[in-house]
Design a protein around this motif. Sequence first.
Motif, PDB file in Angstrom:
ATOM      1  N   THR A 118       0.888  -1.083   0.094  1.00 46.47           N
ATOM      2  CA  THR A 118       0.049  -0.101  -0.200  1.00 46.47           C
ATOM      3  C   THR A 118       0.711   1.169  -0.085  1.00 46.47           C
ATOM      4  OG1 THR A 118      -0.054  -0.105   2.546  1.00 46.47           O
ATOM      5  CG2 THR A 118      -1.860  -1.081   1.233  1.00 46.47           C
ATOM      6  N   LYS A 119       0.242   2.394  -0.224  1.00 39.71           N
ATOM      7  CA  LYS A 119       1.065   3.567  -0.345  1.00 39.71           C
ATOM      8  C   LYS A 119       1.322   3.931   1.143  1.00 39.71           C
ATOM      9  CE  LYS A 119      -0.811   6.065  -4.119  1.00 39.71           C
ATOM     10  NZ  LYS A 119       0.420   6.204  -4.921  1.00 39.71           N
ATOM     11  N   ALA A 120       2.584   4.538   1.493  1.00 35.37           N
ATOM     12  CA  ALA A 120       2.884   4.731   2.743  1.00 35.37           C
ATOM     13  C   ALA A 120       2.654   6.237   2.976  1.00 35.37           C
ATOM     14  CB  ALA A 120       4.601   4.515   2.787  1.00 35.37           C
ATOM     15  N   LEU A 121       1.564   6.361   4.126  1.00 35.01           N
ATOM     16  CA  LEU A 121       1.030   7.568   4.635  1.00 35.01           C
ATOM     17  C   LEU A 121       1.111   7.768   5.952  1.00 35.01           C
ATOM     18  CD1 LEU A 121      -2.173   7.621   2.064  1.00 35.01           C
ATOM     19  CD2 LEU A 121       0.218   8.584   1.716  1.00 35.01           C
ATOM     20  N   PRO A 122       2.295   7.558   6.474  1.00 32.77           N
ATOM     21  CA  PRO A 122       2.449   7.841   8.230  1.00 32.77           C
ATOM     22  C   PRO A 122       1.615   9.170   8.794  1.00 32.77           C
ATOM     23  CG  PRO A 122       4.478   8.372   6.976  1.00 32.77           C
ATOM     24  CD  PRO A 122       3.445   7.937   5.939  1.00 32.77           C
ATOM     25  N   ASP A 123       1.540  10.182   7.921  1.00 29.40           N
ATOM     26  CA  ASP A 123       0.756  11.146   8.525  1.00 29.40           C
ATOM     27  C   ASP A 123      -0.764  11.024   8.565  1.00 29.40           C
ATOM     28  OD1 ASP A 123       0.936  11.192   5.783  1.00 29.40           O
ATOM     29  OD2 ASP A 123       0.393  13.055   5.388  1.00 29.40           O
ATOM     30  N   ARG A 124      -1.208   9.753   7.836  1.00 26.76           N
ATOM     31  CA  ARG A 124      -2.655   9.427   7.947  1.00 26.76           C
ATOM     32  C   ARG A 124      -2.835   8.077   8.630  1.00 26.76           C
ATOM     33  NH1 ARG A 124      -4.988  13.043   4.476  1.00 26.76           N
ATOM     34  NH2 ARG A 124      -3.483  14.776   4.022  1.00 26.76           N
ATOM     35  N   THR A 125      -2.089   7.236   8.455  1.00 25.64           N
ATOM     36  CA  THR A 125      -2.300   5.965   9.202  1.00 25.64           C
ATOM     37  C   THR A 125      -1.264   5.092   9.601  1.00 25.64           C
ATOM     38  OG1 THR A 125      -2.009   4.847   7.030  1.00 25.64           O
ATOM     39  CG2 THR A 125      -4.240   5.529   7.587  1.00 25.64           C
ATOM     40  N   ASP A 126      -1.174   4.766  10.462  1.00 23.48           N
ATOM     41  CA  ASP A 126      -0.253   3.897  11.311  1.00 23.48           C
ATOM     42  C   ASP A 126      -0.337   2.395  10.847  1.00 23.48           C
ATOM     43  OD1 ASP A 126       1.475   2.320  13.009  1.00 23.48           O
ATOM     44  OD2 ASP A 126       0.918   3.160  14.703  1.00 23.48           O
TER      45      ASP A 126
END
Length: 386
Positions: A118-126
């Motif tokens: 998946t896309k890496a979106l650490p500001d949105r999801t852990d």
Amino acid sequence: MASSNNPAKPVHILFVGAGAVGCFYASRLHHPSQNVYASLIARSNYKAIIAAGGKVELQTHSFGNYTFAPYAVFPNIDAAVPSASSSSSGPEAAVGGEKSAGTGTPPSEGWDYIIVTTKALPDRTDDAAMVAPLVSEKSCLVLIQNGVGVEAPYRARFPRNPIVSAVTVISAEQIRNGVVRQNRWTRISLGPYGHGLGAPPGVGDQAGEEPVARLGDERMRALARWWTALGGIRDVETHSELELQTIRWHKLCINAAFNPTAVLSGGRGNADQLTDPELREHVLGIMHEIRDAAPLVLGKPLPDTLASPEKIVKSTERNTGGRPSMLLDWEAGRPMEIEVILGNPVRIARAKGVQMPRLQSLYACLRSMQRMREEREEREKGKGKL
């Protein structure tokens, strides 16, 4: 008798993310006759895959056209969590999974590999917390994601599990739900992730237990063998931890230069950016900034074998029509991979006393653009409720 390419016990591999990259690499691993089974967690395309009988259609440049019938397809994390009531993980279960139109059941013994695409979106999801219910003591986590610093949250949450970090060079797209087209390239580079390059030797390892980096190396090599011997992918590369992190930083020369510029320039594709003299100079400046910073961050010069910014630009000029993923996300109103492509490298370099002013400027502008648009959308929603 089992060979190194044909494990004696069933190996169950779960792909978290059934986009183009996930489906392609999963399809090259799934070989029930060889005791290797691949499953998918699909979200937006789950219904389409189930409607097609639990199969994914692949149109590939490298292997022709074929259909991929995973061991199981799940609509979300919860559905893929193994339990005592799960069916056997042997070949009979694989056949049963296919007969149930791809819904299937998780293997009762747990997942051997959990591959995150998946896309890496650490500001949105852990994401590490998200996959936690899937992880058992036997699980190896494989991260096929863009950017740098993506492994740290997983290592913090799973200190004893082996982790394999991966970088791909592939041109693939999901042309419609459940149909994937691979246009060019298949290369995937793998490397174990211990406790980060800055960690002292032995950190996180307990006396009498095998270090996680060594376990990661073993699991990496098994995965590479299956992709090569069973899946026929010729350019699967195995590396040390430092070598793989070097490849991650080198790939930033492409992602951190072209992706943000595509958004900030008003929607110009990679090759199109290079037709503008000022944008060309801008792109090369970003690449050189990354190439200068990487050896200071990694503690080792970049190998001469890695393409220079000038060679990258020359190659990109020939790939006309390409539109980077960050631009597609921006146009679709989706969150962009700002943190792992821009924010993380700026912070990691800063911690080493290295400044990256060009990248920092891109990061500040794109983060502000995204925040302002989201705030505007929230205001519009609020007006609609009045």
